[in-house]
Design an enzyme around this catalytic site. Structure first.
Site, mmCIF file in Angstrom:
data_model
loop_
_atom_site.group_PDB
_atom_site.id
_atom_site.type_symbol
_atom_site.label_atom_id
_atom_site.label_comp_id
_atom_site.label_asym_id
_atom_site.label_seq_id
_atom_site.Cartn_x
_atom_site.Cartn_y
_atom_site.Cartn_z
ATOM 1 N N GLY A 110 -35.546 -24.457 27.441
ATOM 2 C CA GLY A 110 -34.524 -25.142 28.218
ATOM 3 C C GLY A 110 -33.888 -26.215 27.357
ATOM 4 O O GLY A 110 -34.478 -26.648 26.361
ATOM 5 N N GLN A 159 -29.464 -33.842 25.190
ATOM 6 C CA GLN A 159 -30.315 -33.562 24.030
ATOM 7 C C GLN A 159 -29.517 -33.177 22.782
ATOM 8 O O GLN A 159 -30.076 -33.127 21.686
ATOM 9 C CB GLN A 159 -31.317 -32.447 24.346
ATOM 10 C CG GLN A 159 -32.367 -32.872 25.366
ATOM 11 C CD GLN A 159 -33.367 -31.763 25.587
ATOM 12 O OE1 GLN A 159 -33.149 -30.873 26.395
ATOM 13 N NE2 GLN A 159 -34.463 -31.793 24.853
ATOM 14 N N CYS A 170 -41.150 -31.028 24.935
ATOM 15 C CA CYS A 170 -39.723 -31.333 24.934
ATOM 16 C C CYS A 170 -39.201 -31.260 23.511
ATOM 17 O O CYS A 170 -39.822 -31.804 22.589
ATOM 18 C CB CYS A 170 -39.495 -32.734 25.501
ATOM 19 S SG CYS A 170 -37.760 -33.200 25.579
ATOM 20 N N LEU A 171 -38.067 -30.606 23.320
ATOM 21 C CA LEU A 171 -37.487 -30.484 21.983
ATOM 22 C C LEU A 171 -37.086 -31.847 21.415
ATOM 23 O O LEU A 171 -36.954 -31.996 20.207
ATOM 24 C CB LEU A 171 -36.274 -29.543 22.017
ATOM 25 C CG LEU A 171 -36.584 -28.088 22.381
ATOM 26 C CD1 LEU A 171 -35.290 -27.290 22.526
ATOM 27 C CD2 LEU A 171 -37.501 -27.434 21.362
ATOM 28 N N HIS A 207 -37.608 -30.227 34.587
ATOM 29 C CA HIS A 207 -37.591 -30.969 33.321
ATOM 30 C C HIS A 207 -36.146 -31.220 32.865
ATOM 31 O O HIS A 207 -35.805 -32.340 32.456
ATOM 32 C CB HIS A 207 -38.366 -30.152 32.274
ATOM 33 C CG HIS A 207 -38.423 -30.765 30.912
ATOM 34 N ND1 HIS A 207 -39.594 -31.245 30.355
ATOM 35 C CD2 HIS A 207 -37.452 -30.961 29.978
ATOM 36 C CE1 HIS A 207 -39.317 -31.721 29.145
ATOM 37 N NE2 HIS A 207 -38.039 -31.556 28.885
ATOM 38 N N GLU A 208 -35.298 -30.183 32.954
ATOM 39 C CA GLU A 208 -33.910 -30.329 32.480
ATOM 40 C C GLU A 208 -33.097 -31.247 33.391
ATOM 41 O O GLU A 208 -32.287 -32.055 32.908
ATOM 42 C CB GLU A 208 -33.226 -28.972 32.350
ATOM 43 C CG GLU A 208 -33.880 -27.993 31.385
ATOM 44 C CD GLU A 208 -34.344 -28.576 30.076
ATOM 45 O OE1 GLU A 208 -33.731 -29.541 29.579
ATOM 46 O OE2 GLU A 208 -35.352 -28.080 29.553
ATOM 47 N N HIS A 234 -33.705 -34.742 32.558
ATOM 48 C CA HIS A 234 -32.954 -35.198 31.379
ATOM 49 C C HIS A 234 -31.593 -35.783 31.775
ATOM 50 O O HIS A 234 -31.110 -36.724 31.149
ATOM 51 C CB HIS A 234 -32.707 -34.030 30.409
ATOM 52 C CG HIS A 234 -33.780 -33.860 29.376
ATOM 53 N ND1 HIS A 234 -34.122 -34.843 28.484
ATOM 54 C CD2 HIS A 234 -34.574 -32.791 29.079
ATOM 55 C CE1 HIS A 234 -35.099 -34.391 27.684
ATOM 56 N NE2 HIS A 234 -35.392 -33.153 28.028
HETATM 57 CO CO CO Z 1 -36.863 -31.973 27.235
#
Ligand code: CO
Length: 161
Positions: free
Chosen positions: A46, A51, A90-91, A132-133, A136
């Site tokens: 995701g 991000q 998380c990226l 999660h997204e 963000h």
């Molecule tokens: Co994330």
């Protein structure tokens, strides 16, 4: 532009409340395309626009199951039920994972790249990725919610969001 640079914690853009999208134009389509390319390149499941440094309410999710790639603009979680506790990454926080409690089943409403309304029913890991997204977009990171956090820098990485 294709693959974009993923911004990392503590970049302040990750803590902003992202802006609602009002223009459904070719730039938005390009953004969604680049976000998907960036997510796949990073082997994530995701990605939210903040991000890649763009504070807009746009997300992509693909947890590698039959749901495929879901692109959503202005997503809102309108229903949630049940509970799941599981690992999350998380990226934008490459070296940490954590155990995060999430709703097990959710309904998400938003728009596609043409501005048409869409609804997604998600459960399990797919629901976790959506939550999660959406977090963000509100400046919330999984490390704010995690019940435990562990260092994964010595382990092969997979499934970041
Ligand atoms: Co994330």
């Amino acid at each position: 532009m294709g693959i974009r640079l993923i911004v990392k914690e503590p970049d302040p853009v990750l803590r902003e409340i992202a802006a609602e999208v009002t223009k459904f134009n070719p730039n938005l389509k390009k953004l969604l395309k680049d976000m998907a390319a960036t997510m796949y390149d990073a082997e994530g499941v995701g990605l939210a626009a903040p991000q890649i440094g763009i504070s807009k309410r746009v997300i992509v999710v693909d947890v590698g199951d039959e749901n495929g790639l879901v692109e959503m603009v202005n997503p809102v979680i309108v229903e949630q039920e049940g509970e799941q506790l599981g690992p999350e990454g998380c990226l934008s926080i490459p070296n940490l994972n954590g155990e995060v409690r999430r709703a097990d089943r959710i309904v998400v409403k938003g728009q596609n790249s043409d501005g048409e309304p869409i609804t997604v029913n998600a459960s399990g890991y797919f629901a976790r990725a959506f939550q999660h997204e959406v977090d963000h977009l509100n400046g919330i990171l999984f490390t704010d919610l995690a019940e435990s956090i562990y260092d994964i820098s010595d382990r092969p990485k997979k499934g970041g969001e």
